[in-house]
Scaffold this active site. Structure first.
Site, PDB file in Angstrom:
ATOM      1  N   GLU A 143       8.019   2.910   0.814  1.00 22.87           N
ATOM      2  CA  GLU A 143       9.282   3.482   1.279  1.00 22.87           C
ATOM      3  C   GLU A 143      10.246   2.473   1.890  1.00 22.87           C
ATOM      4  OE1 GLU A 143       8.001   7.873   2.654  1.00 22.87           O
ATOM      5  OE2 GLU A 143       6.523   6.302   2.936  1.00 22.87           O
TER       6      GLU A 143
ATOM      7  N   GLN B 286       7.872  -0.537  -7.455  1.00 27.45           N
ATOM      8  CA  GLN B 286       8.120   0.372  -6.339  1.00 27.45           C
ATOM      9  C   GLN B 286       9.474   0.095  -5.698  1.00 27.45           C
ATOM     10  OE1 GLN B 286       5.564   2.494  -3.988  1.00 27.45           O
ATOM     11  NE2 GLN B 286       3.910   1.010  -4.067  1.00 27.45           N
TER      12      GLN B 286
END
Length: 737
Positions: free
Chosen positions: A701, A633
């Site tokens: 994020e 990620q």
């Protein structure tokens, strides 16, 4: 004792399905009788359709219908002059009238038996327009900016206190319009059976998509079902019902058969959301020792004329640094473009570029190390409301990241380091992103063979949801991970929030954890009370369920396998459904994820070419559930952050309001050749149980927040030339050497 599954670098449970092509994405489901729809889109940005002729297209081979505003079925939700606030995006109503709001707007749908027939028919639809003057340049329309309905303005202390400080900087920063461009383009297959609607679509939120469609079509929950088992990348772009999906539903109504609509790549530009261009003005004032006195941050973001889109562009500035005085304002500029939407790190990514660039500029004005300046202004509590952090290991991010990167070896003077024809520079930035937990539900079902089925209507846009939920379920249930199957991507499953906002693990994971814990306790109770139980003389408190068996702690040899417990209790299966409550963002503590990005760049002295040569990303995201998927990620966040900093920009021809580089040949995204040979990811990996019992905070994020500023700061250190408008292209650096 059962070996913990959480924290292990477990391979993706659905990996084999994906690499062998067995995973079915939105356009790949084998729906009987399905026909094809191809969109016809507007070449103008604003105006009206004056004439639409579909006669020739309707006579083409295989054509079943041409759908437009002239014959489109009525959508009950479109008749509401004030659409439901949750049905985002429906202020634009597909095939509703002759009005044109943006270039690339769908104006017709050609439906035919085959894709090729539909594509040909679409070329035969003749549309005439009365164009009007369009405005698509945010920089030329700042005078028309307005405050959104829900104001994001924020003030603490004295509004202009920075002007009283002995050291001040004030600059304007700009970020580009950026397009999601996932591998899987937006698509949908829609089927009506009477008043029952089934949609196979690309969505990050099956439950929310179902609720939106219920409102749009005025249908009960039992009459709407959304399938989205696999999503080929989304990043926020699949967070609502977009025009291609609505076109498929309208087309299916007209022809009475399932209709498939798949976007072409050019349709991904200015039809299905984008990161909005921004203009930001940041002013900082500090004492000579670097202590911040005041911050001013004025931000402008674009939105469409028919809808308000706001993002959290000011949030890093609200909470990032200890500063007693702050004045922050946010204004929207309405333009003749489609509505923007959430894009990885929405708002925070954009706002952090301006804030962290300004902090770097302040460090040079102070003649102070950029890391020392950030440490000097570390926020021991959240400055927004003076609430305690649920946890904050940003100092550890700085320390471990700097040590791995070798920050102490950095030359303090810009343009001081060369390697042949390359100028070498290092920069850093801080990242902060909210961590929260939404309401979610999960169902677990233990079968007689000892396997466990876990279900929730969450989504997986790529990070490995099924894998980490399997690990959470394994530890909470005592069933080995290889004996657990996780089902998702179907609105018929227990409701779950969308996979956005970096809250899936905290939200759905908490529900899975609680459901599995309840199942475990029920197994112990059943084992205790089952006929012929070997635990009849024991105490329930002395019994545990782990490694697929119930046993006595004091006498491990006395045990029953889970399947045997069910058999003795006369139960074919054991099922538990649990709803986990939300933990609101405005709670008693402030929960955030943090990161520190350290970047080295090389800038060619003659050509201005920028190459990122090294990256160290140190991340505080609570407990890491799967170190392998988590690292991936962060790699993804760094990749997109590099694209935002150096490559990506949707170029508008403002004469026509049209994006001119609407393909992957001219809209540049990072490739393997653009990535640095060395990317080190450091996880602090300390649990934070404020949000969930696993100790996780949001991860998806945080890695991109601040990264583009770290690149820009490194470029300045390499060249002595400050670039305040992204992307940092060679033309902005020519002559820097």
């Amino acid at each position: 004792m059962q070996t913990p599954a959480i924290g292990q670098p477990r391979p993706r449970v659905d990996g084999r399905l994906k690499v062998t092509g067995q995973a079915r994405y939105a356009a790949e489901h084998p729906v009987s009788g399905c026909v094809h729809g191809v969109l016809v889109t507007s070449p103008i940005a604003t105006g009206r359709i004056t004439h639409l002729d579909s006669a020739e297209a309707a006579q083409a081979p295989g054509v079943l219908a041409i759908v437009s505003h002239l014959n489109s079925p009525k959508v009950p939700g479109y008749e509401n002059p004030q659409p439901d606030a949750r049905v985002v995006g429906q202020q634009f109503r597909v095939f509703f009238d002759a009005e044109i709001y943006y270039s690339n707007q769908p104006v017709a749908l050609a439906i035919a038996s085959t894709l090729e027939q539909a594509q040909y028919a679409a070329t035969l639809v003749r549309v005439q327009y009365a164009p009007a003057a369009s405005q698509t340049d945010i920089t030329q329309n700042l005078a028309h900016a307005y405050s959104p309905k829900k104001s994001e303005d924020y003030t603490r202390g004295q509004p202009l206190a920075y002007q009283t400080a002995p050291v001040q900087i004030a600059h304007e920063y700009q970020t580009p319009l950026q397009v999601h461009n996932p591998m899987e383009m937006h698509a949908a297959i829609a089927e009506w059976q009477g008043n029952h609607l089934t949609v196979w679509n690309k969505t990050q939120a099956p439950t929310l998509a179902q609720q939106d469609l219920m409102k749009l079509w005025n249908l009960p929950q039992a009459s709407v079902r959304v399938h989205s088992p696999f999503v080929g990348g989304a990043f926020g772009g699949a967070s609502r019902i977009w025009p291609p999906e609505m076109a498929a539903m309208l087309g299916a109504k007209v022809v009475g058969r399932p209709v498939k609509v798949l976007n072409q790549r050019r349709h991904e530009f200015n039809m299905v959301g984008h990161r909005p261009r921004s203009v930001q003005r940041v002013a900082l004032g500090a004492q000579a020792d670097g202590t911040l006195v005041g911050i001013s941050h004025e931000a402008f973001g674009l939105t469409s004329r028919y809808e308000q889109f706001t993002e959290r562009i000011l949030h890093p500035t609200k909470s990032g640094y200890a500063c007693p005085n702050a004045q922050l304002t946010y204004r929207l500029v309405p333009l003749d473009l489609s509505t923007p939407c959430w894009t990885r790190g929405p708002g925070e990514t954009t706002g952090s570029f301006a804030l962290e660039s300004a902090m770097d500029e302040l460090s040079y004005a102070l003649k102070m190390d950029p890391l020392a300046l950030r440490l000097q202004n570390f926020a021991a509590v959240d400055p927004e409301g003076d609430k305690p952090w649920s946890s904050n290991y940003l100092r550890e991010c700085y320390a471990q990241g700097a040590a791995k990167f070798g920050w102490e070896k950095r030359a303090p003077t810009p343009a001081a380091t060369r390697d042949g024809g390359w100028l070498v520079g290092q920069g850093l930035a801080m990242g902060i992103y909210h961590a929260s937990r939404a309401k979610a539900s999960a169902r677990v079902r233990l079968l007689p063979d000892g396997t466990l089925l876990v279900q929730s209507a969450t989504a997986d846009v790529g990070p490995g949801t099924a894998t980490v939920m399997t690990q959470i379920a394994a530890d909470a249930s005592g069933v080995a991970a290889e004996n657990i199957r996780f089902e998702l991507g179907d609105s018929a499953l227990p409701p779950a929030p969308g996979q956005f906002g970096s809250h899936t693990v905290a939200s759905v994971g908490a529900a899975v954890h609680a459901a599995c814990g309840a199942l475990r306790q029920q197994l112990i109770n059943l084992a205790f009370s089952a006929p012929g139980s070997p635990f009849a003389k024991a105490k329930i408190a002395d019994m545990v369920a782990e490694n697929g068996a119930v046993r006595l702690v004091t006498q491990p040899a006395i045990s029953l396998r889970y399947g045997e417990v069910l058999r003795r209790a006369g139960q074919p299966a054991l099922e538990v459904t649990h709803e986990s409550a939300a933990v609101p963002e405005q709670g008693s503590q402030s929960s955030k994820s943090f990161c520190a990005s350290f970047v080295e760049v090389r800038v060619h002295a003659s050509t201005g070419e920028v190459r990122v040569s090294r990256v160290v990303s140190a991340v505080d995201a609570g407990r890491i559930i799967n170190s392998q998927t988590a690292r991936s990620q962060v790699y993804g966040a760094i990749t997109w952050g590099l694209g935002l900093a150096l490559l990506e920009e949707a170029v508008l021809d403002h004469r026509f309001g049209r994006i001119t580089n609407a393909d992957l040949a001219s809209y540049h995204v990072p490739t393997h050749a653009d990535m640095p040979p060395a990317i080190d990811v450091i996880f602090i990996d300390k649990p934070d149980t404020y949000l969930d019992p696993m100790g996780a905070k949001g991860l998806g994020e945080i890695g991109i927040v601040g990264f583009s500023a770290a690149v820009a700061n490194a470029v300045f250190h390499a060249t002595g030339k400050r670039v305040r408008e992204l992307p940092i292209t060679p033309d902005k650096l020519l002559g820097a050497g």
